[in-house]
Design a protein around this motif. Structure first.
Motif, PDB file in Angstrom:
ATOM      1  N   GLU A  86       9.203  49.192 -65.140  1.00 50.35           N
ATOM      2  CA  GLU A  86      10.558  49.176 -64.594  1.00 50.35           C
ATOM      3  C   GLU A  86      10.810  50.522 -63.940  1.00 50.35           C
ATOM      4  O   GLU A  86      10.414  51.562 -64.473  1.00 50.35           O
ATOM      5  N   ARG A  93       3.779  50.830 -71.437  1.00 48.43           N
ATOM      6  CA  ARG A  93       4.991  50.478 -70.696  1.00 48.43           C
ATOM      7  C   ARG A  93       5.540  51.690 -69.968  1.00 48.43           C
ATOM      8  O   ARG A  93       5.319  52.839 -70.381  1.00 48.43           O
ATOM      9  N   PRO A 121       1.992  42.071 -75.182  1.00 46.60           N
ATOM     10  CA  PRO A 121       3.035  41.805 -74.183  1.00 46.60           C
ATOM     11  C   PRO A 121       4.311  42.567 -74.509  1.00 46.60           C
ATOM     12  O   PRO A 121       4.606  42.836 -75.674  1.00 46.60           O
ATOM     13  N   MET A 122       5.073  42.880 -73.471  1.00 50.04           N
ATOM     14  CA  MET A 122       6.293  43.651 -73.677  1.00 50.04           C
ATOM     15  C   MET A 122       7.260  42.945 -74.618  1.00 50.04           C
ATOM     16  O   MET A 122       7.928  43.587 -75.435  1.00 50.04           O
ATOM     17  N   HIS A 127       9.353  52.712 -68.228  1.00 49.49           N
ATOM     18  CA  HIS A 127      10.743  52.327 -67.985  1.00 49.49           C
ATOM     19  C   HIS A 127      11.661  53.507 -68.298  1.00 49.49           C
ATOM     20  O   HIS A 127      11.267  54.453 -68.996  1.00 49.49           O
ATOM     21  N   HIS A 159       3.784  47.168 -68.685  1.00 48.14           N
ATOM     22  CA  HIS A 159       5.142  46.751 -68.335  1.00 48.14           C
ATOM     23  C   HIS A 159       5.777  47.856 -67.495  1.00 48.14           C
ATOM     24  O   HIS A 159       5.715  49.039 -67.846  1.00 48.14           O
ATOM     25  N   SER A 195       0.245  48.914 -76.816  1.00 47.29           N
ATOM     26  CA  SER A 195       1.404  48.699 -75.957  1.00 47.29           C
ATOM     27  C   SER A 195       1.412  49.781 -74.886  1.00 47.29           C
ATOM     28  O   SER A 195       1.241  50.967 -75.191  1.00 47.29           O
TER      29      SER A 195
END
Length: 465
Positions: free
Chosen positions: A258, A299, A377-378, A301, A256, A297
């Motif tokens: 951002e 990610r 998944p996020m 961000h 994920h 997980s």
């Protein structure tokens, strides 16, 4: 440079045994243990490549002593040889595809970047039995499985310490030193450009756009900073970190992502009021469900973290990665994450490792993907939110906001309110909840009549849950 070409075979098989040259799938017997130096094909001679070439020349005697054999350049592939008057013309070539499969090449060092045509060159090299040292995070984050399979089939080494965090010894500890431990979390600052921008915004109170302009002027940001500020660079590194830490193949597309474009000066002020700062973090963790099922997980961000956290004090363009493991506990890796000399240091470390393996007739560590955990998944990943709202200054507002959180099963950890004329500023910090539940809550709150604006939403890390 031209693209892929067919290749020859490797100096050694997977056991280091010499076999007759010219046999299909068989290695040659002219490697370093037969008295010949380790011969290096260098792809790319930019900021990092030029440092590698310089250090191979200036530190030749020391490198030979450390490696157990001389390490020499066999050729350097560049786009425009005329732009490199500092290098011996006899070493330069535009034919990268031909260079990587030459009989006198033992190891290919790739510092070009990007995926194609580099993937074809490295696969050709590995299929020909050449070991590979690369700093190519984007390629590894998407195609490491294919590269490892080719290396295994040919009995060649694949090293990539320089792909994440420059000179910081990080991947080798994850890959080797902690191989006997169970890593539960890897969290860190792995992009110097974004860390410089956020550190400067925190220190000066300036906005994102003007700070990015200043970073570009000072050389901390590329002419096109998209890969950095939108999180692509960090996501590639997160994929590599997660793959190594959790023995699971994770690609960049599964991370994920951002960027920091939406971070405002007001976010930094709000964080400071609460004793926090804002960082762009790569977060890779092993998540265990209530039924004991494990997943990974990964990610990238922006997050708010307490100013007392080890990562909060990492300023400027520096990188730092925080690792948690069952037996080793908490570990911190810190240093320069980019630049010609720091990254060249990591490349040369890999070259020495390859040379030692060739001299001893052994091989470096292989891919470890035995766990094969699913990538979560996020939306299902547990996170915490810091939500800043402009709301009507009247009775019952907090109750309506709290009700929205409750309806989505999200527990509130703290609330802070400040009145100003007919409006009020309301800050809500949550406990851990699935990210999708938190996002749905924010979406519902934004529709409330008493909420004038959702000013900002940012995840929170590094605090008791």
């Amino acid at each position: 440079m031209p693209t892929e070409s067919s290749g020859t075979t490797s100096p050694f098989d997977s056991t280091g045994t010499t076999v007759p040259a010219g046999t299909a799938g068989s290695p040659r017997n002219d490697g370093p243990v037969a008295g010949r130096p380790l011969r290096v094909a260098l792809l790319g001679c930019g900021t990092v490549g030029s440092e590698v070439a310089r250090l191979l020349g200036e530190q030749a005697a020391e490198l030979a002593a450390r490696a157990g054999t001389p390490v020499e350049l066999a050729g350097i592939a560049v786009r425009r040889p005329d732009k490199h008057p500092e290098l011996p013309p006899g070493l330069l070539t535009e034919d990268a595809a031909g260079l990587v499969v030459r009989d006198d090449v033992d190891v290919v060092v790739e510092l070009v970047g990007g995926i194609e045509p580099v993937r074809g060159w490295l696969l050709a090299a590995l299929n020909a039995g050449k070991s590979v040292v690369t700093a190519n995070k984007a390629l590894l984050a998407e195609h490491s499985a294919q590269l490892f399979e080719a290396a295994d089939a040919a009995g060649a080494d694949l090293y990539f310490e320089a792909a994440v965090a420059g000179a910081i010894p990080l991947l080798r500890p994850l890959r080797e030193s902690l191989a006997g431990d169970r890593i539960t979390r890897v969290m860190g600052i792995v992009n110097g450009t974004t860390n410089y921008i956020l550190s400067a915004m925190d220190a000066t109170g300036a906005g994102y756009a003007e700070t990015l302009d200043e970073a570009s002027r000072l050389g901390y940001a590329e002419a096109d900073p998209t890969a950095d500020v939108d999180g692509y660079d960090a996501a590639s590194k997160a994929a590599i970190l997660a793959s190594l830490a959790f023995h699971t193949r994770v690609t960049a597309s599964e991370v994920h992502r951002e960027g920091i474009g939406a971070v405002t000066a007001s976010d930094l002020v709000a964080a400071r009021v609460l004793g926090r700062t804002v960082k762009l973090l790569a977060i890779c963790e092993r998540v265990i469900d209530d039924d004991g099922a494990e997943s990974v997980s990964a990610r990238v961000h922006p997050v708010m973290i307490p100013r007392g956290h080890q990562l909060a004090g990492v300023g400027g363009a520096f990188n730092a990665v925080y690792v948690e493991a069952d037996a080793a506990g908490e570990l911190m890796f810190y240093g320069q994450g980019a630049g010609g000399s720091p990254t060249a240091s990591a490349v040369l470390g890999d070259l020495v490792a390859v040379a030692r393996n060739r001299v001893a007739g052994g091989r470096g560590p292989r891919e470890s993907a035995h766990a094969a955990l699913p990538v979560r998944p996020m939306g299902q990943t547990p996170t915490r939110y810091h939500v800043s709202l402009d709301v009507a200054d009247r009775a019952g507002v907090l109750a309506q906001v709290a009700q929205a959180f409750a309806e989505h099963g999200v527990s509130i950890a703290a609330v802070r309110q400040r009145d100003a004329n007919d409006t009020a500023s309301l800050v809500v910090v949550t406990h851990l909840a699935p990210d999708a539940a938190l996002q749905s809550t924010v979406d519902e709150i934004a529709k409330l009549d008493v909420v004038h604006e959702v000013v900002s939403v940012m995840r929170v890390e590094g605090e008791d849950q």
